[in-house]
Write a protein that holds these residues in place. Structure first.
Motif, PDB file in Angstrom:
ATOM      1  N   LEU A   1       0.824  -1.204   0.000  1.00 40.85           N
ATOM      2  CA  LEU A   1       0.000   0.000   0.000  1.00 40.85           C
ATOM      3  C   LEU A   1       0.863   1.260   0.000  1.00 40.85           C
ATOM      4  O   LEU A   1       0.529   2.238  -0.662  1.00 40.85           O
TER       5      LEU A   1
ATOM      6  N   LYS B   1       3.901   1.461  -1.266  1.00 42.84           N
ATOM      7  CA  LYS B   1       4.514   1.526  -2.588  1.00 42.84           C
ATOM      8  C   LYS B   1       3.522   2.078  -3.600  1.00 42.84           C
ATOM      9  O   LYS B   1       3.893   2.826  -4.504  1.00 42.84           O
ATOM     10  N   GLY B   2       2.262   1.708  -3.465  1.00 40.80           N
ATOM     11  CA  GLY B   2       1.212   2.270  -4.288  1.00 40.80           C
ATOM     12  C   GLY B   2       1.049   1.680  -5.669  1.00 40.80           C
ATOM     13  O   GLY B   2       0.301   2.220  -6.478  1.00 40.80           O
ATOM     14  N   VAL B   3       1.733   0.575  -5.937  1.00 36.26           N
ATOM     15  CA  VAL B   3       1.615  -0.046  -7.259  1.00 36.26           C
ATOM     16  C   VAL B   3       1.970  -1.528  -7.151  1.00 36.26           C
ATOM     17  O   VAL B   3       2.827  -1.918  -6.371  1.00 36.26           O
ATOM     18  N   ILE B   4       1.275  -2.331  -7.959  1.00 41.18           N
ATOM     19  CA  ILE B   4       1.589  -3.752  -8.063  1.00 41.18           C
ATOM     20  C   ILE B   4       2.479  -3.913  -9.284  1.00 41.18           C
ATOM     21  O   ILE B   4       2.137  -3.462 -10.376  1.00 41.18           O
ATOM     22  N   ASP B   5       3.643  -4.549  -9.101  1.00 43.01           N
ATOM     23  CA  ASP B   5       4.644  -4.635 -10.159  1.00 43.01           C
ATOM     24  C   ASP B   5       4.695  -5.963 -10.902  1.00 43.01           C
ATOM     25  O   ASP B   5       5.292  -6.047 -11.967  1.00 43.01           O
TER      26      ASP B   5
ATOM     27  N   ALA C   1      -1.821 -10.029  -3.531  1.00 44.64           N
ATOM     28  CA  ALA C   1      -2.827  -9.010  -3.237  1.00 44.64           C
ATOM     29  C   ALA C   1      -4.225  -9.624  -3.206  1.00 44.64           C
ATOM     30  O   ALA C   1      -5.054  -9.251  -2.369  1.00 44.64           O
TER      31      ALA C   1
ATOM     32  N   LYS D   1      -8.150   0.431  -0.639  1.00 40.91           N
ATOM     33  CA  LYS D   1      -6.900   0.845  -1.285  1.00 40.91           C
ATOM     34  C   LYS D   1      -6.288  -0.324  -2.054  1.00 40.91           C
ATOM     35  O   LYS D   1      -5.801  -0.160  -3.175  1.00 40.91           O
ATOM     36  N   LEU D   2      -6.314  -1.495  -1.450  1.00 45.44           N
ATOM     37  CA  LEU D   2      -5.765  -2.688  -2.099  1.00 45.44           C
ATOM     38  C   LEU D   2      -6.559  -3.035  -3.354  1.00 45.44           C
ATOM     39  O   LEU D   2      -5.975  -3.354  -4.393  1.00 45.44           O
TER      40      LEU D   2
ATOM     41  N   LEU E   1      -5.500  -0.821  -6.188  1.00 47.36           N
ATOM     42  CA  LEU E   1      -4.225  -1.237  -6.776  1.00 47.36           C
ATOM     43  C   LEU E   1      -4.427  -2.435  -7.707  1.00 47.36           C
ATOM     44  O   LEU E   1      -3.833  -2.501  -8.789  1.00 47.36           O
TER      45      LEU E   1
ATOM     46  N   ASN F   1      -6.083  -1.228 -10.947  1.00 44.57           N
ATOM     47  CA  ASN F   1      -5.131  -0.505 -11.795  1.00 44.57           C
ATOM     48  C   ASN F   1      -4.191  -1.466 -12.519  1.00 44.57           C
ATOM     49  O   ASN F   1      -3.920  -1.302 -13.713  1.00 44.57           O
ATOM     50  N   TYR F   2      -3.679  -2.463 -11.806  1.00 46.74           N
ATOM     51  CA  TYR F   2      -2.780  -3.434 -12.423  1.00 46.74           C
ATOM     52  C   TYR F   2      -3.502  -4.199 -13.530  1.00 46.74           C
ATOM     53  O   TYR F   2      -2.953  -4.392 -14.624  1.00 46.74           O
TER      54      TYR F   2
END
Length: 74
Positions: free
Chosen positions: A11, A13-17, A25, A48-49, A52, A55-56
């Motif tokens: 959370l 980091k704000g992004v799933i890579d 997640a 929030k999760l 993310l 978005n991914y």
């Protein structure tokens, strides 16, 4: 090899890579869903999760032509 997954770090980091983080997640989301039934403080973390995750998925899985064999293998 890192075996534990920290929701708070993701959370922050704000992004799933990666696909691995995505799977982690998803599992964390399930746990947060159960925990939020007992404690409302987990609801915001779960929202929030989920953002993310969405978005991914939009970036990596929304356009069929962008999905490669390597992506599926990962």
């Amino acid at each position: 090899m890192k075996t534990q997954f920290d929701i708070n770090k993701l959370l922050e980091k704000g992004v799933i890579d990666s696909e691995l983080e995505l799977e982690q997640a998803f599992l964390a989301d399930k746990k947060l869903r159960l925990l939020s039934k007992k404690d409302a403080s987990f609801i915001t973390k779960r929202k929030k999760l989920r953002a993310l995750i969405e978005n991914y998925e939009k970036q990596n899985w929304s356009v069929v032509s962008n999905i490669t064999d390597n992506t599926i293998r990962e």
